[in-house]
Design a protein around this motif. Structure first.
Motif, PDB file in Angstrom:
ATOM      1  N   GLU A 115       0.900  -1.262  -0.041  1.00 18.88           N
ATOM      2  CA  GLU A 115       0.067   0.178  -0.099  1.00 18.88           C
ATOM      3  C   GLU A 115       0.843   1.216  -0.056  1.00 18.88           C
ATOM      4  N   PHE A 118       2.141   1.790  -3.243  1.00 14.09           N
ATOM      5  CA  PHE A 118       1.480   2.285  -4.348  1.00 14.09           C
ATOM      6  C   PHE A 118       1.143   3.978  -4.067  1.00 14.09           C
ATOM      7  N   MET A 170       1.157  -7.881  -8.626  1.00 13.99           N
ATOM      8  CA  MET A 170       2.218  -6.685  -8.288  1.00 13.99           C
ATOM      9  C   MET A 170       2.287  -6.914  -6.616  1.00 13.99           C
TER      10      MET A 170
ATOM     11  N   LYS B 127      -7.062  -2.645  -0.348  1.00 13.94           N
ATOM     12  CA  LYS B 127      -6.336  -2.837  -1.696  1.00 13.94           C
ATOM     13  C   LYS B 127      -7.370  -2.887  -2.930  1.00 13.94           C
ATOM     14  N   THR B 130      -8.307   0.829  -3.569  1.00 11.96           N
ATOM     15  CA  THR B 130      -7.374   1.493  -4.229  1.00 11.96           C
ATOM     16  C   THR B 130      -7.386   1.094  -5.790  1.00 11.96           C
ATOM     17  N   GLN B 133      -9.166   2.699  -8.475  1.00 11.22           N
ATOM     18  CA  GLN B 133      -8.621   3.990  -8.933  1.00 11.22           C
ATOM     19  C   GLN B 133      -7.175   4.251  -9.487  1.00 11.22           C
ATOM     20  N   CYS B 134      -6.279   3.252  -9.149  1.00  9.59           N
ATOM     21  CA  CYS B 134      -5.021   3.510  -9.602  1.00  9.59           C
ATOM     22  C   CYS B 134      -4.585   2.266 -10.489  1.00  9.59           C
ATOM     23  N   TRP B 135      -4.345   2.591 -11.869  1.00 10.18           N
ATOM     24  CA  TRP B 135      -4.105   1.371 -12.739  1.00 10.18           C
ATOM     25  C   TRP B 135      -2.805   0.594 -12.523  1.00 10.18           C
ATOM     26  N   TRP B 136      -1.754   1.426 -11.740  1.00  9.76           N
ATOM     27  CA  TRP B 136      -0.593   0.566 -11.423  1.00  9.76           C
ATOM     28  C   TRP B 136      -0.923  -0.387 -10.488  1.00  9.76           C
ATOM     29  N   THR B 137      -1.928  -0.592  -9.702  1.00  7.97           N
ATOM     30  CA  THR B 137      -2.039  -1.587  -8.710  1.00  7.97           C
ATOM     31  C   THR B 137      -2.486  -2.902  -9.192  1.00  7.97           C
ATOM     32  N   ALA B 138      -3.080  -2.734 -10.562  1.00  6.61           N
ATOM     33  CA  ALA B 138      -3.133  -4.142 -11.163  1.00  6.61           C
ATOM     34  C   ALA B 138      -1.988  -4.838 -11.224  1.00  6.61           C
ATOM     35  N   PRO B 139      -2.404  -6.367 -11.189  1.00  4.00           N
ATOM     36  CA  PRO B 139      -1.313  -7.366 -11.474  1.00  4.00           C
ATOM     37  C   PRO B 139      -0.442  -7.205 -12.605  1.00  4.00           C
TER      38      PRO B 139
END
Lengths: 241, 180
Positions: A115, A118, A170, B127, B130, B133-139
């Motif tokens: 977290e 991110f 990720m 998780k 978020t 809202q945030c594409w970079w948290t995708a696998p």
């Protein structure tokens, strides 16, 4: 069925104790019976109580006799291998619970640091992080970079290489946070990491301390400029005003 | 997507389980549960219990309070319960005390585990939130090449920042040794 949480200690109230005994003994016998039927195995149970001069048993006097003699015929060592009394049984359960707790804390720690990572990517400054947090964060970043690099290689080499498992996430970087990470990061079809986990942690640490700015982004500030306009709202993310 | 860790409690018919693996797993779990119930019954009601169970592979598992051997012998020889000598009482008192302590410790651990699990669920929820809202948290596997490159660039910067903060702390601590 009552769902009150019972304290694991001797019930001092006589009538409550007797009632509990009756119910639980019945339940215990039922469980033994089910186990034998479901798994097709031999078992027996003997319960001595102050409420009865004779022990309560399952399945039957003959049945108990038979199972006990089967047991006694075995060599002493076999008998004792999986033999427990209350103390040893509780110790085993405690050991297992400790293990689960340790693993769960580590997993939660990883979730927390993910977290933080991110949020860092969203532009939030790295505040209130102590040395240990920073260390773990750095390690996590490193793991993610490794996964990204592998993925990028795969994508740029072309779609012929379909052997890499697609299950990486990720936030699922395998390994642990505080203790040295486990070795097996089996991504490229069977290559286990041989490097000692401690070494790896130290390696990324040294890398980081001496890292140059390869990327070409000028700024020294905490914000992360995504150069192109394709994803405009990355920074002025309403999530982190 | 968060996968369910297990099917949870399912109702099954009480007859021999057809699949071998399923049978083995069931045996393991239920055997442990059986011993747990027996242990609880001993603690709660102060009774003496002996159980023997043979695994599908014919390995013997036994539980006995106070001890497996003496309990089985008592049954087999139809002995009356042993006389309570003072030394016997002392041993029993000592054993009860340690069992009591172990139970307390175990209860504490179980509570901690529950709390930690709850914490984990909360973190999962965060998780999930978020992620939207945030594409970079995708696998990583779900990201395209372009996104991956951007992400990599951003992570490298972040890494640099982390490194810098660490140096700052270390420098500060070497001038002020009490700080760490």
């Amino acid at each position: 069925m009552t769902r009150k949480k019972v304290k694991l200690q001797y019930i001092s109230n006589d009538s409550a104790r007797k009632a509990t005994f009756k119910k639980r003994k019945k339940g215990l016998m039922k469980k033994v019976s089910e186990l034998t039927t479901l798994c097709g195995i031999d078992a027996c149970a003997i319960v001595y109580s102050p409420y009865d001069s004779q022990p309560e048993i399952w399945p039957s006097p003959g049945g108990v006799q038979r199972v006990l003699s089967r047991f006694k015929k075995l060599p002493e060592m076999e008998q004792s291998k999986k033999m427990v009394n209350q103390e040893s049984f509780l110790r085993q359960r405690i050991a297992k619970a400790n293990e689960q707790l340790k693993k769960m804390s580590k997993d939660n720690r990883e979730k927390e640091m993910t977290e933080v990572m991110f949020q860092g990517l969203a532009g939030k400054p790295l505040l209130n992080l102590n040395l240990m947090d920073l260390n773990d964060l750095g390690w996590l970043i490193e793991q993610n970079l490794k996964d990204i690099n592998k993925r990028v290689d795969l994508l740029t080499k072309g779609p012929h290489n379909s052997q890499v498992p697609l299950s990486s996430t990720m936030a699922g970087a395998s390994g642990t946070m505080v203790a040295p990470p486990d070795a097996a990061l089996d991504r490229t079809g069977g290559m286990e990491m041989n490097m000692d986990a401690m070494q790896r942690q130290q390696q990324w640490f040294t890398d980081m301390m001496h890292s140059h700015d390869h990327v070409g982004f000028g700024g020294d500030d905490m914000m992360f400029p995504f150069a192109d306009g394709n994803h405009n709202n990355l920074w002025s993310n309403p999530f982190f005003p | 997507m968060v996968k369910k860790s297990s099917l949870g409690r399912q109702k099954i018919p009480i007859e021999k389980i057809p699949k071998k693996n399923h049978l083995q797993v069931t045996f393991s779990k239920r055997r442990a549960g059986l011993f747990k119930k027996a242990s609880e019954l001993c603690t709660l009601c102060g009774v003496e219990i002996g159980i023997v169970v043979f695994s599908p592979a014919s390995k013997p598992f036994s539980f006995g309070h106070p001890e497996v051997e003496s309990l089985f012998d008592r049954f087999l020889t139809r002995n009356p319960p042993p006389k309570n000598s003072s030394s016997h009482q002392l041993i029993e008192a000592h054993r009860n005390a340690s069992v009591h302590e172990l139970n307390l410790y175990l209860t504490q651990l179980v509570n901690q585990l529950e709390a930690e699990k709850k914490h984990g669920d909360e973190l999962d929820q965060i998780k999930k939130d978020t992620r939207r809202q945030c594409w970079w948290t995708a696998p990583i596997d779900e990201l395209g090449l372009h996104e991956l490159e951007q992400l990599r660039a951003a992570l490298l910067i972040l890494k640099k920042n982390v490194g810098r903060q660490i140096s700052e702390i270390l420098i500060e601590s070497s001038t002020n040794p009490s700080q760490i």
